[in-house]
Design an enzyme around this catalytic site. Sequence first.
Site, PDB file in Angstrom:
ATOM      1  N   HIS A  56       0.855  -1.194   0.000  1.00 17.20           N
ATOM      2  CA  HIS A  56       0.000   0.000   0.000  1.00 17.20           C
ATOM      3  C   HIS A  56       0.886   1.236   0.000  1.00 17.20           C
ATOM      4  O   HIS A  56       2.111   1.124   0.033  1.00 17.20           O
ATOM      5  CB  HIS A  56      -0.985  -0.018   1.171  1.00 17.20           C
ATOM      6  CG  HIS A  56      -0.358   0.008   2.541  1.00 17.20           C
ATOM      7  ND1 HIS A  56       0.421  -1.016   3.030  1.00 17.20           N
ATOM      8  CD2 HIS A  56      -0.387   0.949   3.525  1.00 17.20           C
ATOM      9  CE1 HIS A  56       0.824  -0.718   4.246  1.00 17.20           C
ATOM     10  NE2 HIS A  56       0.358   0.479   4.570  1.00 17.20           N
ATOM     11  N   HIS A  58       1.394   3.931   2.095  1.00 14.92           N
ATOM     12  CA  HIS A  58       1.854   4.724   3.244  1.00 14.92           C
ATOM     13  C   HIS A  58       3.373   4.896   3.233  1.00 14.92           C
ATOM     14  O   HIS A  58       4.113   4.004   2.816  1.00 14.92           O
ATOM     15  CB  HIS A  58       1.415   4.069   4.560  1.00 14.92           C
ATOM     16  CG  HIS A  58      -0.045   4.245   4.852  1.00 14.92           C
ATOM     17  ND1 HIS A  58      -0.781   3.351   5.592  1.00 14.92           N
ATOM     18  CD2 HIS A  58      -0.903   5.230   4.480  1.00 14.92           C
ATOM     19  CE1 HIS A  58      -2.037   3.773   5.687  1.00 14.92           C
ATOM     20  NE2 HIS A  58      -2.137   4.911   5.007  1.00 14.92           N
ATOM     21  N   ASP A  60       5.681   4.685   5.385  1.00 16.98           N
ATOM     22  CA  ASP A  60       6.563   3.718   6.052  1.00 16.98           C
ATOM     23  C   ASP A  60       6.801   2.465   5.193  1.00 16.98           C
ATOM     24  O   ASP A  60       7.608   1.611   5.554  1.00 16.98           O
ATOM     25  CB  ASP A  60       6.032   3.336   7.452  1.00 16.98           C
ATOM     26  CG  ASP A  60       4.638   2.747   7.436  1.00 16.98           C
ATOM     27  OD1 ASP A  60       3.748   3.308   6.758  1.00 16.98           O
ATOM     28  OD2 ASP A  60       4.419   1.717   8.103  1.00 16.98           O
ATOM     29  N   HIS A  61       6.119   2.356   4.058  1.00 19.26           N
ATOM     30  CA  HIS A  61       6.323   1.232   3.128  1.00 19.26           C
ATOM     31  C   HIS A  61       6.964   1.668   1.813  1.00 19.26           C
ATOM     32  O   HIS A  61       7.285   0.836   0.973  1.00 19.26           O
ATOM     33  CB  HIS A  61       4.987   0.530   2.846  1.00 19.26           C
ATOM     34  CG  HIS A  61       4.392  -0.058   4.083  1.00 19.26           C
ATOM     35  ND1 HIS A  61       4.397  -1.416   4.348  1.00 19.26           N
ATOM     36  CD2 HIS A  61       3.816   0.531   5.161  1.00 19.26           C
ATOM     37  CE1 HIS A  61       3.842  -1.631   5.523  1.00 19.26           C
ATOM     38  NE2 HIS A  61       3.473  -0.463   6.045  1.00 19.26           N
ATOM     39  N   HIS A 123      -7.350  -1.249   5.309  1.00 21.90           N
ATOM     40  CA  HIS A 123      -6.335  -0.381   5.930  1.00 21.90           C
ATOM     41  C   HIS A 123      -6.157   0.869   5.077  1.00 21.90           C
ATOM     42  O   HIS A 123      -6.026   1.981   5.577  1.00 21.90           O
ATOM     43  CB  HIS A 123      -5.025  -1.151   6.071  1.00 21.90           C
ATOM     44  CG  HIS A 123      -3.883  -0.328   6.570  1.00 21.90           C
ATOM     45  ND1 HIS A 123      -3.844   0.214   7.836  1.00 21.90           N
ATOM     46  CD2 HIS A 123      -2.724   0.059   5.966  1.00 21.90           C
ATOM     47  CE1 HIS A 123      -2.719   0.896   7.984  1.00 21.90           C
ATOM     48  NE2 HIS A 123      -2.021   0.829   6.867  1.00 21.90           N
ATOM     49  N   ASP A 140      -0.243  -4.248   5.711  1.00 21.74           N
ATOM     50  CA  ASP A 140      -0.901  -3.840   6.947  1.00 21.74           C
ATOM     51  C   ASP A 140      -2.354  -4.301   6.968  1.00 21.74           C
ATOM     52  O   ASP A 140      -3.193  -3.747   7.677  1.00 21.74           O
ATOM     53  CB  ASP A 140      -0.819  -2.315   7.142  1.00 21.74           C
ATOM     54  CG  ASP A 140       0.612  -1.865   7.431  1.00 21.74           C
ATOM     55  OD1 ASP A 140       1.523  -2.724   7.429  1.00 21.74           O
ATOM     56  OD2 ASP A 140       0.818  -0.665   7.655  1.00 21.74           O
ATOM     57  N   HIS A 180       4.334  -5.310   9.633  1.00 20.36           N
ATOM     58  CA  HIS A 180       4.960  -4.947  10.898  1.00 20.36           C
ATOM     59  C   HIS A 180       4.902  -6.140  11.846  1.00 20.36           C
ATOM     60  O   HIS A 180       4.052  -7.004  11.700  1.00 20.36           O
ATOM     61  CB  HIS A 180       4.226  -3.760  11.564  1.00 20.36           C
ATOM     62  CG  HIS A 180       4.201  -2.524  10.723  1.00 20.36           C
ATOM     63  ND1 HIS A 180       5.227  -1.601  10.698  1.00 20.36           N
ATOM     64  CD2 HIS A 180       3.283  -2.079   9.829  1.00 20.36           C
ATOM     65  CE1 HIS A 180       4.935  -0.632   9.840  1.00 20.36           C
ATOM     66  NE2 HIS A 180       3.751  -0.896   9.299  1.00 20.36           N
TER      67      HIS A 180
HETATM   68 ZN   LIG Z   1       2.742   0.199   7.874  1.00 23.01          ZN
HETATM   69 ZN   LIG Z   2      -0.055   1.473   6.464  1.00 21.04          ZN
END
Ligand SMILES: [Zn+2]
Ligand SMILES: [Zn+2]
Length: 201
Positions: A56, A58, A60-61, A123, A140, A180
């Site tokens: 996805h 976001h 952090d990815h 998510h 996620d 995660h």
């Molecule tokens: Zn994440």
């Molecule tokens: Zn995420």
Amino acid sequence: MTKIHFRVGALQTNCFLIADDETREAALIDPGGGTKTISAAIRDKGIQLKYILFTHGHDDHTGAAISLAKEFDVPVYLHPADRSIGRKLSLLYSEGIDIKPLADGDKLYLGSTPIDVLHTPGHSGGSCVFITGKDMFSGDTLFAGSCGRVDFPGGDARQMRASLKRLYDLPGDYNVYPGHMDFTTLERERETNFYMEEFRT
Ligand SMILES: [Zn+2]
Ligand SMILES: [Zn+2]
């Protein structure tokens, strides 16, 4: 399939480099950070990076994708519903990185090894799960013992429930590698995950 795991960035995102053993063609899943470490691993292992996959959009990815896509001159794949949810993504667009759309049912290949794409919104609107062989990269969407938050923009509790039901209903078992925290198996989640409890009969 060779699988190399990195924990990257402030949110300790699980990033994976998976390579076909015959051709050494590889995909990088969710490089949220760790540019130097990942780059060194690709070079050290004699791996030929073919593309970057996002479960996805976001940050952090996606955070290290811009430098790695440039360094190895590869495209990135993202579901179009997540096109505008990340600050790092907008950088990818402005830098002219080749961003290809993912769709449910797509099959991507590393050599002759397929990677199946499941669109699993909840998510985020464009969240996807990747399955190759007995391995599931669940982003996620599905975590060990829980699932991703649904209170971010594009998140939707009803869609998350449907996506978890879809994973629950898949035949057989898989090794599950979430975005995660700990790894798990689909069967363990079917039996113990609170968010799958309502699907048990
Ligand atoms: Zn994440
Ligand atoms: Zn995420």
